[in-house]
Write an enzyme that holds these catalytic residues in place. Structure first.
Site, mmCIF file in Angstrom:
data_model
loop_
_atom_site.group_PDB
_atom_site.id
_atom_site.type_symbol
_atom_site.label_atom_id
_atom_site.label_comp_id
_atom_site.label_asym_id
_atom_site.label_seq_id
_atom_site.Cartn_x
_atom_site.Cartn_y
_atom_site.Cartn_z
ATOM 1 N N GLU A 108 -4.397 3.569 -8.585
ATOM 2 C CA GLU A 108 -5.801 4.023 -8.198
ATOM 3 C C GLU A 108 -5.756 5.411 -8.515
ATOM 4 O OE1 GLU A 108 -8.247 5.250 -4.205
ATOM 5 O OE2 GLU A 108 -6.839 3.598 -3.963
ATOM 6 N N ASP A 122 -1.420 5.633 -5.984
ATOM 7 C CA ASP A 122 -2.497 6.735 -6.191
ATOM 8 C C ASP A 122 -2.185 7.901 -6.998
ATOM 9 O OD1 ASP A 122 -4.234 5.803 -3.682
ATOM 10 O OD2 ASP A 122 -2.244 6.229 -2.879
ATOM 11 N N GLU A 164 0.416 -1.015 -4.980
ATOM 12 C CA GLU A 164 -0.616 -0.015 -5.018
ATOM 13 C C GLU A 164 -0.430 1.304 -4.798
ATOM 14 O OE1 GLU A 164 -3.879 2.537 -3.355
ATOM 15 O OE2 GLU A 164 -2.018 2.100 -2.518
ATOM 16 N N HIS A 223 1.006 -1.368 -0.133
ATOM 17 C CA HIS A 223 -0.004 0.047 -0.191
ATOM 18 C C HIS A 223 0.639 1.268 0.042
ATOM 19 C CE1 HIS A 223 -3.033 2.516 2.099
ATOM 20 N NE2 HIS A 223 -3.595 2.525 0.972
ATOM 21 N N HIS A 254 -1.105 10.508 -2.574
ATOM 22 C CA HIS A 254 -2.560 10.167 -2.150
ATOM 23 C C HIS A 254 -3.282 11.149 -1.977
ATOM 24 C CE1 HIS A 254 -5.790 8.915 0.902
ATOM 25 N NE2 HIS A 254 -5.544 7.888 0.166
#
Length: 246
Positions: A104, A39, A37, A10, A52
């Protein structure tokens, strides 16, 4: 690749390195995580960057919204320990041939006009179309991505479990669903399996929760900040049950 950890790092390894930075992703790869993962937001001059929040306030020494910064201006900010905010291209090139990347999209309505197009351009330019999947809480953004690309793998991010996600996933040919782990049930997990969907549980950092999920649902990928804790849990319970090869 083989002998991978069945989970997603993450934002890299944020417990030890500044989140969503090159150092953080390098550390995750060094621990044998082969799923990252991250962003993505869009700069004022249309460059996808990995961070993020919609502002730089929390994770850098600057203030303000990402959409109001050019890439050159963002580069001047300290993201922690001398790290800078990386571009999506930089992270993809780091991961190329080494990891699958969950991108994401931090789209919120019409916050970033052209975000989907720019991300797709970057993925294709890096030759990473077969090593990424694109997800978002903003499902309209994923609809847009499917309109732009027939081949890209897609996923839907949810806070809570809902049966309404499955018709949309089928329509979009989405292969991934990410759900806050507290909402997992036998029925939801089984339904994902029946639809050929890889379920991802986020964000699991407590060791007791890790062991419970690992025992109940070994087929579910865990998204975690506690990389070494999860790796130890997997190794102790037998990594062969959920390993994937890229």
């Amino acid at each position: 690749m083989s002998a991978t950890i069945p989970g997603l790092a993450h934002r890299g390894y944020p417990k030890r390195y500044p989140e969503n930075t090159i150092a953080s992703f390098r550390a995750a790869l060094a621990l044998s995580f082969r799923h990252l993962e991250l962003d993505v937001h869009l700069t004022k001059d249309g460059v996808p960057v990995v961070i993020h929040d919609p502002t730089v306030n929390r994770t850098t020494n600057g203030t303000g919204f990402i959409k109001d910064y050019t890439l050159a201006e963002l580069r001047k900010l300290d993201a922690g320990h001398g790290e800078t905010i990386p571009t999506l291209e930089e992270v993809l090139l780091l991961a190329k041939g080494r990891a699958q990347v969950d991108i994401e999209l931090k789209q919120s309505g019409n916050l970033y006009a052209g975000l989907e197009e720019k991300v797709l351009e970057t993925v294709r330019a890096c030759g990473m179309s077969d090593q990424v999947f694109v997800t978002s809480f903003d499902h309209y953004s994923i609809v847009r991505m499917r309109e732009l690309s027939e081949e890209l793998e897609l996923g839907l991010v949810l806070y809570g479990a809902t049966p309404s996600v499955f018709p949309l996933a089928r329509e979009l040919r989405a292969r991934y669903i990410s759900v806050k782990y507290i909402y997992l049930t036998d029925h939801f997990v089984r339904t994902c399996e029946e639809h050929g969907i890889q379920l991802i549980a986020w964000t699991v950092d407590d060791e007791a929760d890790m062991r419970k999920l690992r025992s109940q649902y070994p087929q579910v990928w865990v998204c975690t900040n506690e990389l070494e804790r999860w790796k130890r849990c997997v190794e102790e319970t037998g990594s062969h049950r959920s390993e994937v090869s890229l």
